[in-house]
Scaffold this motif. Structure first.
Motif, PDB file in Angstrom:
ATOM      1  N   THR A  51      -1.172  19.857 -11.631  1.00 42.19           N
ATOM      2  CA  THR A  51      -1.041  19.966 -10.193  1.00 42.19           C
ATOM      3  C   THR A  51      -0.946  18.563  -9.613  1.00 42.19           C
ATOM      4  O   THR A  51      -1.870  17.757  -9.780  1.00 42.19           O
ATOM      5  CB  THR A  51      -2.258  20.688  -9.586  1.00 42.19           C
ATOM      6  OG1 THR A  51      -2.370  21.968 -10.186  1.00 42.19           O
ATOM      7  CG2 THR A  51      -2.098  20.822  -8.077  1.00 42.19           C
ATOM      8  N   PRO A  52       0.137  18.239  -8.931  1.00 43.70           N
ATOM      9  CA  PRO A  52       0.287  16.881  -8.403  1.00 43.70           C
ATOM     10  C   PRO A  52      -0.586  16.650  -7.170  1.00 43.70           C
ATOM     11  O   PRO A  52      -0.783  17.536  -6.355  1.00 43.70           O
ATOM     12  CB  PRO A  52       1.772  16.813  -8.042  1.00 43.70           C
ATOM     13  CG  PRO A  52       2.149  18.220  -7.739  1.00 43.70           C
ATOM     14  CD  PRO A  52       1.324  19.071  -8.665  1.00 43.70           C
ATOM     15  N   ARG A  53      -1.109  15.477  -7.076  1.00 44.28           N
ATOM     16  CA  ARG A  53      -1.788  15.060  -5.852  1.00 44.28           C
ATOM     17  C   ARG A  53      -1.402  13.609  -5.598  1.00 44.28           C
ATOM     18  O   ARG A  53      -0.881  12.916  -6.489  1.00 44.28           O
ATOM     19  CB  ARG A  53      -3.295  15.224  -5.966  1.00 44.28           C
ATOM     20  CG  ARG A  53      -3.989  14.240  -6.894  1.00 44.28           C
ATOM     21  CD  ARG A  53      -5.502  14.427  -6.861  1.00 44.28           C
ATOM     22  NE  ARG A  53      -6.164  13.506  -7.760  1.00 44.28           N
ATOM     23  CZ  ARG A  53      -6.524  12.264  -7.427  1.00 44.28           C
ATOM     24  NH1 ARG A  53      -6.258  11.815  -6.213  1.00 44.28           N
ATOM     25  NH2 ARG A  53      -7.117  11.487  -8.300  1.00 44.28           N
ATOM     26  N   PHE A  54      -1.645  13.159  -4.392  1.00 37.77           N
ATOM     27  CA  PHE A  54      -1.257  11.801  -4.033  1.00 37.77           C
ATOM     28  C   PHE A  54      -2.488  11.007  -3.620  1.00 37.77           C
ATOM     29  O   PHE A  54      -3.404  11.539  -2.990  1.00 37.77           O
ATOM     30  CB  PHE A  54      -0.241  11.820  -2.892  1.00 37.77           C
ATOM     31  CG  PHE A  54       1.072  12.442  -3.262  1.00 37.77           C
ATOM     32  CD1 PHE A  54       2.137  11.657  -3.667  1.00 37.77           C
ATOM     33  CD2 PHE A  54       1.249  13.821  -3.212  1.00 37.77           C
ATOM     34  CE1 PHE A  54       3.347  12.226  -4.017  1.00 37.77           C
ATOM     35  CE2 PHE A  54       2.460  14.391  -3.557  1.00 37.77           C
ATOM     36  CZ  PHE A  54       3.512  13.595  -3.959  1.00 37.77           C
ATOM     37  N   GLU A  55      -2.496   9.740  -3.973  1.00 35.81           N
ATOM     38  CA  GLU A  55      -3.586   8.875  -3.550  1.00 35.81           C
ATOM     39  C   GLU A  55      -3.024   7.516  -3.151  1.00 35.81           C
ATOM     40  O   GLU A  55      -1.970   7.084  -3.627  1.00 35.81           O
ATOM     41  CB  GLU A  55      -4.632   8.724  -4.646  1.00 35.81           C
ATOM     42  CG  GLU A  55      -4.159   8.016  -5.886  1.00 35.81           C
ATOM     43  CD  GLU A  55      -5.267   7.867  -6.923  1.00 35.81           C
ATOM     44  OE1 GLU A  55      -5.217   6.881  -7.682  1.00 35.81           O
ATOM     45  OE2 GLU A  55      -6.158   8.735  -6.983  1.00 35.81           O
ATOM     46  N   LEU A  56      -3.738   6.850  -2.235  1.00 37.86           N
ATOM     47  CA  LEU A  56      -3.325   5.524  -1.782  1.00 37.86           C
ATOM     48  C   LEU A  56      -3.688   4.491  -2.838  1.00 37.86           C
ATOM     49  O   LEU A  56      -4.810   4.482  -3.355  1.00 37.86           O
ATOM     50  CB  LEU A  56      -4.016   5.177  -0.465  1.00 37.86           C
ATOM     51  CG  LEU A  56      -3.415   5.752   0.821  1.00 37.86           C
ATOM     52  CD1 LEU A  56      -4.301   5.413   2.005  1.00 37.86           C
ATOM     53  CD2 LEU A  56      -2.016   5.228   1.052  1.00 37.86           C
ATOM     54  N   ARG A  57      -2.722   3.616  -3.133  1.00 34.65           N
ATOM     55  CA  ARG A  57      -2.995   2.547  -4.094  1.00 34.65           C
ATOM     56  C   ARG A  57      -2.401   1.239  -3.586  1.00 34.65           C
ATOM     57  O   ARG A  57      -1.358   1.217  -2.937  1.00 34.65           O
ATOM     58  CB  ARG A  57      -2.393   2.871  -5.460  1.00 34.65           C
ATOM     59  CG  ARG A  57      -3.127   3.946  -6.224  1.00 34.65           C
ATOM     60  CD  ARG A  57      -2.558   4.075  -7.619  1.00 34.65           C
ATOM     61  NE  ARG A  57      -3.156   5.177  -8.361  1.00 34.65           N
ATOM     62  CZ  ARG A  57      -2.767   5.544  -9.566  1.00 34.65           C
ATOM     63  NH1 ARG A  57      -1.779   4.896 -10.180  1.00 34.65           N
ATOM     64  NH2 ARG A  57      -3.350   6.557 -10.179  1.00 34.65           N
ATOM     65  N   PHE A  58      -3.084   0.164  -3.897  1.00 35.24           N
ATOM     66  CA  PHE A  58      -2.557  -1.166  -3.608  1.00 35.24           C
ATOM     67  C   PHE A  58      -1.834  -1.652  -4.862  1.00 35.24           C
ATOM     68  O   PHE A  58      -2.411  -1.690  -5.952  1.00 35.24           O
ATOM     69  CB  PHE A  58      -3.681  -2.123  -3.229  1.00 35.24           C
ATOM     70  CG  PHE A  58      -4.354  -1.782  -1.924  1.00 35.24           C
ATOM     71  CD1 PHE A  58      -3.715  -2.007  -0.720  1.00 35.24           C
ATOM     72  CD2 PHE A  58      -5.622  -1.214  -1.916  1.00 35.24           C
ATOM     73  CE1 PHE A  58      -4.309  -1.678   0.481  1.00 35.24           C
ATOM     74  CE2 PHE A  58      -6.237  -0.889  -0.719  1.00 35.24           C
ATOM     75  CZ  PHE A  58      -5.577  -1.121   0.490  1.00 35.24           C
ATOM     76  N   LEU A  59      -0.568  -2.018  -4.689  1.00 33.97           N
ATOM     77  CA  LEU A  59       0.271  -2.413  -5.812  1.00 33.97           C
ATOM     78  C   LEU A  59       0.866  -3.788  -5.559  1.00 33.97           C
ATOM     79  O   LEU A  59       1.055  -4.194  -4.403  1.00 33.97           O
ATOM     80  CB  LEU A  59       1.402  -1.399  -6.015  1.00 33.97           C
ATOM     81  CG  LEU A  59       0.991   0.072  -6.135  1.00 33.97           C
ATOM     82  CD1 LEU A  59       2.222   0.959  -6.082  1.00 33.97           C
ATOM     83  CD2 LEU A  59       0.217   0.295  -7.427  1.00 33.97           C
TER      84      LEU A  59
ATOM     85  N   CYS B 171       0.869  -1.175   0.000  1.00 37.27           N
ATOM     86  CA  CYS B 171       0.000   0.000   0.000  1.00 37.27           C
ATOM     87  C   CYS B 171       0.905   1.224   0.000  1.00 37.27           C
ATOM     88  O   CYS B 171       1.714   1.409   0.924  1.00 37.27           O
ATOM     89  CB  CYS B 171      -0.902  -0.002   1.238  1.00 37.27           C
ATOM     90  SG  CYS B 171      -2.012   1.423   1.332  1.00 37.27           S
ATOM     91  N   GLN B 172       0.811   2.052  -1.038  1.00 39.32           N
ATOM     92  CA  GLN B 172       1.718   3.177  -1.194  1.00 39.32           C
ATOM     93  C   GLN B 172       0.972   4.436  -1.615  1.00 39.32           C
ATOM     94  O   GLN B 172      -0.083   4.369  -2.244  1.00 39.32           O
ATOM     95  CB  GLN B 172       2.784   2.863  -2.248  1.00 39.32           C
ATOM     96  CG  GLN B 172       3.660   1.670  -1.917  1.00 39.32           C
ATOM     97  CD  GLN B 172       4.718   1.433  -2.981  1.00 39.32           C
ATOM     98  OE1 GLN B 172       5.221   2.366  -3.595  1.00 39.32           O
ATOM     99  NE2 GLN B 172       5.063   0.187  -3.214  1.00 39.32           N
ATOM    100  N   LEU B 173       1.572   5.579  -1.252  1.00 41.43           N
ATOM    101  CA  LEU B 173       1.092   6.855  -1.759  1.00 41.43           C
ATOM    102  C   LEU B 173       1.698   7.072  -3.134  1.00 41.43           C
ATOM    103  O   LEU B 173       2.921   7.066  -3.282  1.00 41.43           O
ATOM    104  CB  LEU B 173       1.503   8.000  -0.822  1.00 41.43           C
ATOM    105  CG  LEU B 173       0.586   8.316   0.359  1.00 41.43           C
ATOM    106  CD1 LEU B 173       1.192   9.443   1.191  1.00 41.43           C
ATOM    107  CD2 LEU B 173      -0.801   8.714  -0.110  1.00 41.43           C
ATOM    108  N   VAL B 174       0.858   7.242  -4.133  1.00 41.01           N
ATOM    109  CA  VAL B 174       1.328   7.399  -5.513  1.00 41.01           C
ATOM    110  C   VAL B 174       0.987   8.797  -5.999  1.00 41.01           C
ATOM    111  O   VAL B 174      -0.139   9.279  -5.803  1.00 41.01           O
ATOM    112  CB  VAL B 174       0.692   6.342  -6.432  1.00 41.01           C
ATOM    113  CG1 VAL B 174       1.118   6.572  -7.872  1.00 41.01           C
ATOM    114  CG2 VAL B 174       1.063   4.946  -5.973  1.00 41.01           C
TER     115      VAL B 174
END
Length: 389
Positions: free
Chosen positions: A245-253, A228-231
């Motif tokens: 504009t960059p934003r970050f979201e949680l993703r399961f990789l 689980c990482q912030l991408v």
């Protein structure tokens, strides 16, 4: 490869060689050269160029700049198995450090001296030796692909040797510190993450991505299948469609490498803790009802939703600072390796447990810890010999 020659004037000939299609656009490409002499001279020149093309001496990359090639390389990387986070880091390195310095150079004209100047210039921009080495390795990897595609006959970065960074001291906790830490986090949301990092050597992202379906309570093992990482996600800004504009979201990789995808034996104390945690989580799930988000996660916010990695780190740092341990959350993984080394576990077994790419990599990381073990072994030998005498 095809080619031909044609007469252009008195004793003047045009040599035309068909090059591979442009790797970026797919368009047809040709190499034109002019020579003076007889038709026999033109035939010899054509044969020479076709031979050079087949052996890699004649570059396929004419008019392809380093910057343009790196863009194409990044595009191919985006479609490969690397994580979005790694791809974003590669893009940042190319766009921020490599292309501004040597991006305008034609790929086929790139020389080891150009790469060396790039490496030498990076510390002046405030980059550490470790970061410089990382930039170099990314560039070297990109150029290796150019060699495989026959855009280059040799990798110009192979002749460059950047300075290696000094081995950084890794802050770890000993057995007493580990016990003190576990006592401090009992009954808190940090208990399970700390136990998995300290007792099993899992990475932060692996802990936050661990699912109950990955835990075998009967066998006492956890299988690492996802993280689980912030991408970083780029979206068009409301102000302008050109800027992003960059934003970050949680993703399961999926895990980064096949070595990262592994099964880890858990200490009995950790297995017991997980059993209690699952029972407690089931009670909360019933209480929340529709407010529960079912992700099957071992570590969650209290409502089933994933925990942000930076939130976990901040919470742990508060505890670490309060206890005066001076160790980061990632340092718990190093502490796990340190305790195993002191317990006499082989470097190969530790490497497999940590999911490292190789035992040699593990040995490089924990060289200073290994020296400590050797000193203990030497002292133990003296104690045994003195006792016998």
């Amino acid at each position: 490869m095809k080619g031909h020659y044609r007469k252009r004037g008195a004793n003047t000939w045009a040599i035309v060689v068909e090059l591979p299609a442009d790797p970026v656009t797919g368009k047809r490409r040709q190499k034109w050269t002019s020579i003076k002499g007889t038709e026999k001279d033109a035939q010899v020149a054509l044969r020479r160029q076709l031979h050079d093309l087949d052996t890699g001496k004649l570059s396929h990359a004419e008019k392809l700049t380093v910057k343009r090639y790196l863009e194409q390389w990044l595009d191919s990387k985006a479609r490969s198995s690397i994580s979005p986070r790694t791809h974003a880091r590669y893009r940042e390195i190319c766009e921020k450090h490599i292309s501004p310095a040597i991006g305008k150079i034609r790929l086929d004209k790139l020389r080891p001296l150009d790469v060396q100047r790039l490496v030498d210039s990076l510390p002046d921009k405030g980059l550490s030796r470790r970061t410089v080495l990382h930039v170099f390795r990314v560039f070297h990897n990109a150029l290796e692909r150019a060699v495989r595609l026959q855009l280059l006959s040799v990798n110009p970065a192979s002749a460059v040797e950047p300075s290696k960074p000094d081995q950084a001291d890794i802050a770890v906790v000993d057995s007493a510190g580990a016990a003190k830490l576990m006592d401090e986090v009992v009954g808190t949301r940090l208990e399970v993450p700390v136990a998995l990092a300290l007792g099993a050597g899992l990475r932060r992202s692996e802990i936050l991505g661990l699912r109950w379906g990955d835990v075998d309570f009967d066998d006492g093992r956890a299988t690492i299948r996802q993280t689980c990482q912030l991408v970083k996600v780029e979206e068009p800004s409301a102000a302008t469609a050109k800027k992003k504009t960059p934003r970050f979201e949680l993703r399961f990789l999926t895990t980064k490498t096949h070595r990262s995808r592994r099964s880890v034996t858990l200490p009995p104390s950790v297995v017991g803790l997980l059993r209690r945690s699952k029972a407690s989580q089931s009670e909360r799930r019933l209480l929340l009802g529709a407010g529960w988000q079912d992700n099957d996660l071992v570590v969650e916010r209290g409502d089933g939703k994933p925990v942000r990695p930076d939130t976990l780190t901040k919470q742990f740092h508060k505890v670490s600072d309060r206890l005066g341990l001076g160790v980061t959350f990632h340092g718990l993984r190093h502490s796990h390796a340190s305790l195993l080394l002191k317990g006499g576990v082989s470097m190969k077994a530790i490497s497999e447990r940590l999911g490292h790419v190789s035992a040699s990599f593990t040995a490089d990381v924990y060289t200073h810890l290994g020296r400590g073990i050797e000193e203990q072994a030497a002292e133990a030998f003296d104690r045994v010999v003195k006792h016998e005498r």
